[in-house]
Write an enzyme that holds these catalytic residues in place. Structure first.
Site, mmCIF file in Angstrom:
data_model
loop_
_atom_site.group_PDB
_atom_site.id
_atom_site.type_symbol
_atom_site.label_atom_id
_atom_site.label_comp_id
_atom_site.label_asym_id
_atom_site.label_seq_id
_atom_site.Cartn_x
_atom_site.Cartn_y
_atom_site.Cartn_z
ATOM 1 N N HIS A 140 -40.106 65.585 109.628
ATOM 2 C CA HIS A 140 -38.912 64.333 109.196
ATOM 3 C C HIS A 140 -38.829 63.705 110.388
ATOM 4 O O HIS A 140 -38.722 64.159 111.568
ATOM 5 C CB HIS A 140 -37.907 64.900 108.524
ATOM 6 C CG HIS A 140 -36.854 65.687 109.153
ATOM 7 N ND1 HIS A 140 -35.908 65.278 109.772
ATOM 8 C CD2 HIS A 140 -36.593 67.121 109.088
ATOM 9 C CE1 HIS A 140 -34.924 66.002 110.179
ATOM 10 N NE2 HIS A 140 -35.563 67.341 109.877
ATOM 11 N N ASP A 182 -33.971 69.249 115.952
ATOM 12 C CA ASP A 182 -34.076 68.953 114.539
ATOM 13 C C ASP A 182 -34.079 67.335 114.246
ATOM 14 O O ASP A 182 -32.954 66.834 114.337
ATOM 15 C CB ASP A 182 -32.708 69.544 113.693
ATOM 16 C CG ASP A 182 -32.747 69.560 112.450
ATOM 17 O OD1 ASP A 182 -33.607 68.775 111.759
ATOM 18 O OD2 ASP A 182 -31.701 69.957 111.763
ATOM 19 N N GLU A 206 -34.722 63.052 105.281
ATOM 20 C CA GLU A 206 -35.052 64.429 105.209
ATOM 21 C C GLU A 206 -33.386 65.141 104.924
ATOM 22 O O GLU A 206 -33.157 65.977 103.988
ATOM 23 C CB GLU A 206 -35.673 65.263 105.902
ATOM 24 C CG GLU A 206 -35.995 66.977 105.693
ATOM 25 C CD GLU A 206 -34.884 67.699 106.335
ATOM 26 O OE1 GLU A 206 -35.166 69.224 106.208
ATOM 27 O OE2 GLU A 206 -34.024 67.173 106.926
ATOM 28 N N GLU A 207 -32.451 64.577 105.959
ATOM 29 C CA GLU A 207 -31.294 65.180 106.052
ATOM 30 C C GLU A 207 -30.311 64.865 104.899
ATOM 31 O O GLU A 207 -29.420 65.609 104.779
ATOM 32 C CB GLU A 207 -30.790 64.745 107.361
ATOM 33 C CG GLU A 207 -31.321 65.283 108.563
ATOM 34 C CD GLU A 207 -31.214 66.671 108.939
ATOM 35 O OE1 GLU A 207 -30.626 67.446 108.053
ATOM 36 O OE2 GLU A 207 -32.033 67.145 110.122
ATOM 37 N N ASP A 219 -40.806 71.743 111.237
ATOM 38 C CA ASP A 219 -39.291 71.080 111.166
ATOM 39 C C ASP A 219 -38.727 72.125 111.905
ATOM 40 O O ASP A 219 -38.424 73.292 111.670
ATOM 41 C CB ASP A 219 -38.763 71.273 109.626
ATOM 42 C CG ASP A 219 -37.535 70.702 109.551
ATOM 43 O OD1 ASP A 219 -37.023 70.210 110.659
ATOM 44 O OD2 ASP A 219 -36.835 70.488 108.432
ATOM 45 N N HIS A 275 -27.534 70.479 114.225
ATOM 46 C CA HIS A 275 -26.791 69.549 113.704
ATOM 47 C C HIS A 275 -25.327 69.005 114.393
ATOM 48 O O HIS A 275 -24.366 68.719 113.846
ATOM 49 C CB HIS A 275 -26.317 69.728 112.204
ATOM 50 C CG HIS A 275 -27.455 69.579 111.205
ATOM 51 N ND1 HIS A 275 -27.333 69.972 109.965
ATOM 52 C CD2 HIS A 275 -28.839 69.359 111.406
ATOM 53 C CE1 HIS A 275 -28.530 69.942 109.332
ATOM 54 N NE2 HIS A 275 -29.450 69.454 110.248
HETATM 55 ZN ZN LIG Z 1 -31.519 69.011 109.960
#
Ligand SMILES: [Zn+2]
Ligand SMILES: *[C@@H]1O[C@H](CO)[C@@H](O)[C@H](O)[C@H]1NC(C)=O
Ligand SMILES: *[C@@H]1O[C@H](CO)[C@@H](O)[C@H](O)[C@H]1NC(C)=O
Ligand SMILES: *[C@@H]1O[C@H](CO)[C@@H](O)[C@H](O)[C@H]1NC(C)=O
Ligand SMILES: *[C@@H]1O[C@H](CO)[C@@H](O)[C@H](O)[C@H]1NC(C)=O
Ligand SMILES: *[C@@H]1O[C@H](CO)[C@@H](O)[C@H](O)[C@H]1NC(C)=O
Ligand SMILES: *[C@@H]1O[C@H](CO)[C@@H](O)[C@H](O)[C@H]1NC(C)=O
Ligand SMILES: *[C@@H]1O[C@H](CO)[C@@H](O)[C@H](O)[C@H]1NC(C)=O
Length: 539
Positions: free
Chosen positions: A300, A312, A351-352, A385, A493
């Protein structure tokens, strides 16, 4: 936070393919950019940590950490110029997609690059949300503040609006609300759900909706001093329920009260609908290979709003770029056998917020009739990912933990792919672990639609155990073994998910595993038969 940034001295020898195959002039004109970097690691530099046999894959041998880091530096620069984020609906996301497209168009020949655009809902809070509770006829009006540490609650991203005319009874969901059975009696109630457990807020939101609850009140779990204040959580962008997030104190007080008496709440959330905004997926296809037998390789392209998202999932984005580039460059040489199957590299947007980009693509494929674009034309989805976690594991999606709703035809192939990566890591004297195959990343929509899936990743919010650390120490040495009791990606995150949040040794090896897997599948004589021994689904 960089943990054990292992820099391994490596020696690279460049072989200019142009020199070797000077005869194929035309092909080589195209290959000017396709200069193939072939690497020969000296045994000595490698054995600083481990004894590695050869990589058993030409594509894997082209994977160099410098190339991966080069892309990550560009993604970091983009985030730096865009308020530290590459989340959708920001300049940082748009620039990421532009960067991928421009790089492929300018530096790689032999790939067909396309974009597809889909719409995502956008909204803002129009006024402060209100939460009132009534316990034994005592009304409490909870404090809302944008400063979370001072707030009793906040609203959840992708919550819907609400304006309760009356108080509604609260039900306390047992444990963490990750199991359907925990929601059985919740219909018509406001559900009070503790943070944590082995599922996401979005997954809890789906169970809530499925069980007809009126609204969701998440609350923090108080497990550490960092888990007291309410937090900004996200539901899927398709969510249809009002949702608030309470502090531990507010939530636990309500939960305790439900055991003694009837607790009711009144909720008001006023959202301003800002319409929708466009998000792009980008895919690049090899020109060669049967388009009705396609291998989809995905990662992503967006980050969470909170940070630059370099591990990420910048690490997946960069890995996918390097895989696409290096495969296309190998295809420019005469010595590399091209796959019978088309390879489609994709960078999914959004994606998130709940796998929006990959879900859109799969939905479109379900409705497509053009050969090459139909779901039945997809043999497998490989997903990368989070590939450079500082406290990494070599994690293999374990097909035996596939979601229960996975169509059975997609299971044997997914298990074979799990074994493929596992056997390679074992053969490389590298440690490995299984990783939950819970559908929480972009392979989820493919698997659910009966497309075999698999992949490798270095881990997000799980904790490395002492036993794991010892296993890693034994095979990759103390420097690369990481820390027991620490989270695999301490910046998961968070704003600190920067270029410093990458473990180069873990990253390079993981992407070599990814490259091996792609090549192995690509060179299979009959991939369809191998992946689907019991036949394909109706699709
Ligand atoms: Zn993520
Ligand atoms: C960064 O944030 C500021 C304040 O919210 C905003 O005005 C500006 O446009 C943002 N810049 C970019 C590049 O998104
Ligand atoms: C991102 O690009 C889209 C077009 O693809 C455009 O409509 C949108 O305004 C851009 N967003 C930002 C924040 O630049
Ligand atoms: C609760 O507090 C909010 C914000 O201060 C206020 O607008 C609202 O009228 C209060 N509601 C009740 C029932 O006290
Ligand atoms: C939601 O409910 C439907 C119908 O009861 C069921 O088939 C489905 O599996 C449920 N989904 C989840 C995620 O629980
Ligand atoms: C909730 O109840 C538990 C167990 O009775 C108690 O330990 C805890 O202090 C209570 N918490 C609150 C916030 O009332
Ligand atoms: C509410 O009333 C019940 C029964 O009268 C009592 O047992 C309980 O402690 C009270 N709960 C609270 C939170 O005041
Ligand atoms: C693979 O095998 C299936 C069934 O045996 C056959 O229909 C298909 O044409 C074969 N594909 C290739 C690429 O050989």
């Amino acid at each position: 936070m960089a943990v054990g940034d292992a820099t391994i001295k490596r020696i690279f020898i460049l072989i200019c393919i142009i020199g070797l195959f000077g005869i194929a002039t035309l092909a080589l004109a195209a290959a000017t950019l396709g200069t193939l970097h072939k690497r020969f690691d000296s045994i000595i530099s490698k054995t600083t940590t481990t004894n590695r046999p050869n990589l058993k894959s030409t594509l894997a041998e082209t994977i160099r950490i410098e190339d991966l880091m080069g892309h990550l530096r560009q993604l970091q620069r983009i985030a730096d110029e865009s308020n530290g984020t590459r989340a959708i609906n920001t300049r940082g996301f748009n620039q990421t997609v532009d960067y991928i497209e421009k790089y492929l168009n300018e530096h790689v020949t032999g790939l067909k690059v396309m974009r597809e655009t889909f719409q995502v809902r956008n909204f803002d809070i129009a006024s402060d949300p209100i939460l009132l509770s009534s316990i034994n006829e005592t009304i409490k009006n909870y404090t809302y503040s944008k400063i979370l540490a001072r707030s009793d609650f906040t609203y959840v991203t992708y919550s819907t609006s609400a304006n309760f005319p009356d108080y509604v009874r609260v039900i306390n969901i047992p444990n963490f609300g990750c199991l359907a059975s925990e929601w059985e009696n919740a219909a018509g109630f406001v559900a009070l759900v503790k943070a944590g457990g082995k599922c996401t807020y979005a997954e809890k939101g789906i169970l809530a909706r499925n069980n007809s609850v009126r609204a969701i009140l998440f609350y923090n779990n108080g497990e550490t001093s960092a888990n007291l204040a309410p937090i900004i959580a996200r539901l899927r962008h398709t969510n249809e329920l009002p949702a608030l997030y309470l502090s531990y104190a507010a939530g636990q007080t309500l939960a305790n009260a439900t055991f003694l008496t009837s607790v009711t709440v009144k909720i008001s959330i006023e959202l301003q609908d800002l319409g929708t905004f466009p998000v792009d997926n980008i895919c690049a296809d090899t020109i060669e290979g049967s388009n009705t037998e396609t291998i989809v390789v995905g990662s992503h392209s967006d980050s969470v709003p909170a940070g630059p998202g370099i591990n990420d999932n910048g690490s997946g984005t960069a890995a996918n770029l390097v895989l696409a580039t290096n495969l296309a460059r190998l295809y420019q040489t005469t010595s590399y056998t091209k796959y019978k199957y088309r390879v489609r590299f994709c960078w999914w947007g959004a994606e998130e917020i709940g796998l929006a980009g990959s879900s859109y693509h799969v939905q479109k494929a379900k409705n497509a009739i053009t050969p090459g674009e139909r779901l039945s034309d997809y043999l497998i989805n490989l997903n990368f990912d989070m590939a450079g976690s500082p406290n990494f594991i070599f994690g293999i999606y374990d097909a035996n933990t596939a979601p229960s709703e996975t169509p059975v035809q997609a299971l044997p192939g997914s298990r074979k792919v799990t074994e493929l990566y596992r056997d390679w890591l074992i053969g490389q004297n590298l440690p490995w672990d299984y990783r939950d195959f819970n559908g929480r990343s972009d392979y989820g929509p493919f698997l659910e639609a009966c497309v075999v899936a698999g992949g490798v990743a270095t881990g997000s919010d799980a904790i490395k155990t002492a036993v794991q650390r010892e296993k890693y120490r034994n095979s990759v040495g103390d420097n690369n073994a990481g820390f027991a009791g620490a989270i695999l990606d301490p910046c998961y995150h968070l704003p600190c998910d920067t270029i410093a949040n990458i473990h180069k040794f873990g990253y390079e090896n993981l992407i070599q595993a990814a490259a091996f897997g792609l090549e192995h599948l690509g060179q299979h004589s009959n991939l369809s038969q191998w992946l689907y021994p019991t036949g394909r689904c109706y699709i």
